[in-house]
Design a protein around this motif. Structure first.
Motif, PDB file in Angstrom:
ATOM      1  N   GLY A 213      -7.073   9.676  92.385  1.00 17.60           N
ATOM      2  CA  GLY A 213      -7.915   8.673  91.504  1.00 17.60           C
ATOM      3  C   GLY A 213      -6.723   8.620  90.436  1.00 17.60           C
ATOM      4  N   LEU A 214      -7.255   8.049  89.195  1.00 18.03           N
ATOM      5  CA  LEU A 214      -6.595   7.915  87.943  1.00 18.03           C
ATOM      6  C   LEU A 214      -6.184   9.156  87.434  1.00 18.03           C
ATOM      7  N   SER A 215      -5.368   8.951  86.292  1.00 20.81           N
ATOM      8  CA  SER A 215      -4.983  10.135  85.298  1.00 20.81           C
ATOM      9  C   SER A 215      -6.325   9.907  84.334  1.00 20.81           C
ATOM     10  N   ASN A 216      -6.660  11.346  83.880  1.00 19.62           N
ATOM     11  CA  ASN A 216      -7.566  11.480  82.782  1.00 19.62           C
ATOM     12  C   ASN A 216      -6.945  11.624  81.643  1.00 19.62           C
ATOM     13  N   MET A 266      -4.805   1.054  69.422  1.00 19.24           N
ATOM     14  CA  MET A 266      -3.396   1.270  69.847  1.00 19.24           C
ATOM     15  C   MET A 266      -3.049   2.385  69.128  1.00 19.24           C
ATOM     16  N   ILE A 267      -3.772   3.187  68.508  1.00 17.29           N
ATOM     17  CA  ILE A 267      -3.124   4.521  67.680  1.00 17.29           C
ATOM     18  C   ILE A 267      -2.620   5.434  68.667  1.00 17.29           C
ATOM     19  N   LYS A 268      -1.548   6.248  68.331  1.00 18.24           N
ATOM     20  CA  LYS A 268      -0.852   7.100  68.915  1.00 18.24           C
ATOM     21  C   LYS A 268      -0.873   8.312  67.780  1.00 18.24           C
ATOM     22  N   CYS A 269      -1.247   9.473  68.533  1.00 18.13           N
ATOM     23  CA  CYS A 269      -1.169  10.627  67.606  1.00 18.13           C
ATOM     24  C   CYS A 269      -0.700  11.897  68.414  1.00 18.13           C
ATOM     25  N   TYR A 270      -0.719  13.044  67.762  1.00 14.76           N
ATOM     26  CA  TYR A 270       0.131  14.004  68.429  1.00 14.76           C
ATOM     27  C   TYR A 270       1.089  13.626  69.217  1.00 14.76           C
ATOM     28  N   ASN A 271       1.319  14.219  70.370  1.00 12.24           N
ATOM     29  CA  ASN A 271       2.612  14.069  71.327  1.00 12.24           C
ATOM     30  C   ASN A 271       2.103  12.761  72.462  1.00 12.24           C
ATOM     31  N   GLN A 272       1.123  12.089  72.313  1.00 13.80           N
ATOM     32  CA  GLN A 272       0.385  11.264  73.106  1.00 13.80           C
ATOM     33  C   GLN A 272       1.671  10.286  73.622  1.00 13.80           C
ATOM     34  N   GLN A 273       2.325   9.749  72.793  1.00 17.21           N
ATOM     35  CA  GLN A 273       3.398   8.645  73.191  1.00 17.21           C
ATOM     36  C   GLN A 273       4.067   9.036  74.230  1.00 17.21           C
ATOM     37  N   GLU A 274       4.696  10.300  74.065  1.00 19.26           N
ATOM     38  CA  GLU A 274       5.814  11.008  74.978  1.00 19.26           C
ATOM     39  C   GLU A 274       4.937  11.218  76.104  1.00 19.26           C
ATOM     40  N   VAL A 275       3.914  11.880  76.166  1.00 21.19           N
ATOM     41  CA  VAL A 275       3.121  12.580  77.335  1.00 21.19           C
ATOM     42  C   VAL A 275       2.743  11.216  78.354  1.00 21.19           C
ATOM     43  N   THR A 276       2.057  10.280  77.726  1.00 26.05           N
ATOM     44  CA  THR A 276       1.353   9.128  78.486  1.00 26.05           C
ATOM     45  C   THR A 276       2.577   7.985  79.063  1.00 26.05           C
ATOM     46  N   ARG A 277       3.819   8.255  78.649  1.00 30.38           N
ATOM     47  CA  ARG A 277       4.725   7.423  79.354  1.00 30.38           C
ATOM     48  C   ARG A 277       5.126   8.135  80.592  1.00 30.38           C
ATOM     49  N   ARG A 278       4.713   9.061  80.896  1.00 33.89           N
ATOM     50  CA  ARG A 278       5.257   9.940  82.279  1.00 33.89           C
ATOM     51  C   ARG A 278       4.201  10.180  82.931  1.00 33.89           C
ATOM     52  N   ARG A 279       4.483  10.492  84.578  1.00 26.19           N
ATOM     53  CA  ARG A 279       3.801  10.406  85.652  1.00 26.19           C
ATOM     54  C   ARG A 279       2.825  11.786  85.343  1.00 26.19           C
ATOM     55  N   ASP A 280       1.302  11.601  85.444  1.00 24.78           N
ATOM     56  CA  ASP A 280       0.573  12.813  85.187  1.00 24.78           C
ATOM     57  C   ASP A 280       0.265  13.451  86.670  1.00 24.78           C
ATOM     58  N   ARG A 281       0.828  14.757  86.626  1.00 28.02           N
ATOM     59  CA  ARG A 281       0.417  15.508  88.025  1.00 28.02           C
ATOM     60  C   ARG A 281      -0.300  16.467  87.891  1.00 28.02           C
ATOM     61  N   GLN A 282      -1.077  16.506  86.843  1.00 26.81           N
ATOM     62  CA  GLN A 282      -2.153  17.698  86.575  1.00 26.81           C
ATOM     63  C   GLN A 282      -3.743  17.117  86.505  1.00 26.81           C
ATOM     64  N   THR A 283      -3.887  15.848  86.277  1.00 24.16           N
ATOM     65  CA  THR A 283      -5.440  15.370  86.174  1.00 24.16           C
ATOM     66  C   THR A 283      -5.531  14.391  87.154  1.00 24.16           C
ATOM     67  N   GLY A 284      -6.961  14.215  87.514  1.00 19.81           N
ATOM     68  CA  GLY A 284      -7.160  13.017  88.277  1.00 19.81           C
ATOM     69  C   GLY A 284      -8.816  12.935  88.692  1.00 19.81           C
ATOM     70  N   LEU A 285      -8.998  12.644  89.832  1.00 21.89           N
ATOM     71  CA  LEU A 285     -10.302  12.397  90.451  1.00 21.89           C
ATOM     72  C   LEU A 285     -10.895  13.953  90.461  1.00 21.89           C
ATOM     73  N   SER A 286     -10.238  14.869  91.049  1.00 20.83           N
ATOM     74  CA  SER A 286     -10.647  16.008  91.304  1.00 20.83           C
ATOM     75  C   SER A 286     -10.901  17.018  89.926  1.00 20.83           C
ATOM     76  N   THR A 287     -10.298  16.368  88.886  1.00 23.23           N
ATOM     77  CA  THR A 287     -10.456  17.230  87.677  1.00 23.23           C
ATOM     78  C   THR A 287     -11.430  16.609  86.534  1.00 23.23           C
ATOM     79  N   ILE A 288     -11.825  15.435  86.936  1.00 26.58           N
ATOM     80  CA  ILE A 288     -13.024  14.974  85.942  1.00 26.58           C
ATOM     81  C   ILE A 288     -14.180  15.747  85.489  1.00 26.58           C
ATOM     82  N   ARG A 289     -14.162  15.827  84.145  1.00 24.56           N
ATOM     83  CA  ARG A 289     -15.427  16.474  83.522  1.00 24.56           C
ATOM     84  C   ARG A 289     -16.246  15.566  82.748  1.00 24.56           C
TER      85      ARG A 289
END
Length: 358
Positions: A213-216, A266-289
């Motif tokens: 699925g998609l990144s969460n 469009m707000i960016k806070c914490y380290n959101q801008q750095e993390v969300t510009r990269r491929r997510d290999r931790q979350t997805g369909l299998s981890t959605i809560r």
């Protein structure tokens, strides 16, 4: 029920015959003028016509129901009667990530339902409505829509509520060979860069599960589609797009979003801008809560839909930017991405790849 109807018609026939016989007897017993004989003859004809019409009505009611409306012959003129088309072996779930877009939904649902009826596509519309106090998370809502619809559907349409297809040549076909991007860059009214897969994307059940699925991690507006494109590319799934259309960016779709009324988050806070510009290999369909607060079945102008009111859960240790009320403004970090291949967002020439809001 049939015996009652038959008895009713028999009584009608008996009354007509008795009235006709009584009139005939009185005309024979008394000397009558030619005028009365003519009147009597007309009344006899009237009774005879009434008797035959009752008989024909009885015969019409006895016709088998299947001769009146057959299941294999759907009635496209009835908005709520298009439940199943045997010629279409698949069923599509239209997934609408949603929050506070009521006016757009009222226009979108009947338009798309009638558009797909003309294509004889089996479909059902799911509106995944985020009702918590967290920032909007389009990707997570699509993951939830997939999980809640796949018992009855074998492919999904990830569909923006503000994008209405206008060209009948846009076919929402089952994407057997890979994802099918209906709102292609050469057709979308706003985004035209080559790796764009937003707006309307069809994905079959197996391929969506294959890429988890998609990144969460995408709270707020943007970039979740670009990360999903990286997942598809890594899985070696080819994105297909429509071709040979006579329309273009100005008349293939109707874009009903008004950015002056509903501003994007469009707000960016914490380290959101750095993390969300990269491929997510931790979350997805299998981890959605999440939690389904309620499930509502309704219709809009005869078009059926399911509304899922959902509450998302946020792990603030992983994505503290799901709520930016305490930290507005991106936190500066010195750390750079270790793997350049994980960077998902190329720098774009806005004049070339992004046009004004339609």
């Amino acid at each position: 029920m049939d015996n009652a109807k038959g008895s009713y018609h028999m009584k009608k026939q008996s009354i007509l015959w008795e009235m006709a016989l009584a009139l005939s007897t009185r005309l024979r017993l008394r000397r009558t003028s030619p005028f009365l004989w003519g009147l009597g003859f007309c009344l006899m004809c009237f009774f005879f016509i009434g008797l035959t019409s009752f008989n024909s009505g009885q015969q019409q009611c006895d016709c088998p129901r299947s001769h009146v409306l057959r299941a294999e012959e759907p009635r496209p003129d009835l908005p709520d009667a298009y439940d199943f088309n045997p010629s279409d072996k698949h069923k599509m779930a239209i997934l609408i990530p949603f929050r506070d877009r009521f006016e757009e939904l009222m226009e979108f649902v009947p338009h798309l339902h009638n558009f797909l009826k003309l294509q004889r596509k089996n479909h059902h519309i799911y509106v995944i409505n985020q009702v918590d106090n967290l920032r909007f998370n389009r990707a997570s809502l699509l993951n939830i829509g997939f999980k809640e619809s796949m018992d009855s559907c074998d492919y999904i349409a990830m569909h923006d509520v503000d994008l209405l297809p206008m060209n009948s040549a846009l076919i929402y076909k089952y994407p057997a060979d890979g994802p099918y991007h209906v709102a292609a860059p050469h057709l979308h009214p706003r985004y035209h860069y080559p790796t764009f897969i937003g707006g309307i994307l069809l994905v079959n059940r197996e391929h969506f599960r294959q890429v988890d699925g998609l990144s969460n991690k995408y709270w707020g507006w943007g970039l979740e589609d670009d990360e999903f494109y990286a997942r598809l590319k890594e899985a070696k799934l080819t994105v297909h797009r429509p071709g040979n259309l006579t329309t273009g960016t100005k008349d293939t779709f109707k874009h009903i979003h008004d950015r002056r009324v509903r501003r994007r988050d469009m707000i960016k806070c914490y380290n959101q801008q750095e993390v969300t510009r990269r491929r997510d290999r931790q979350t997805g369909l299998s981890t959605i809560r999440y939690h389904i607060q309620s499930r509502k079945e309704m219709t809009i102008e005869g078009a059926p839909l399911t509304i899922l009111n959902v509450i998302l859960e946020c792990d603030r240790n992983v994505t503290p930017w799901c709520d930016c009320t305490e930290n507005v403004g991106n936190t500066k970090t010195q750390r750079k991405p270790e793997n350049k291949e994980d960077v998902i967002v190329p720098k774009l020439d806005r004049k070339k790849h992004i046009s004004h809001d339609g």
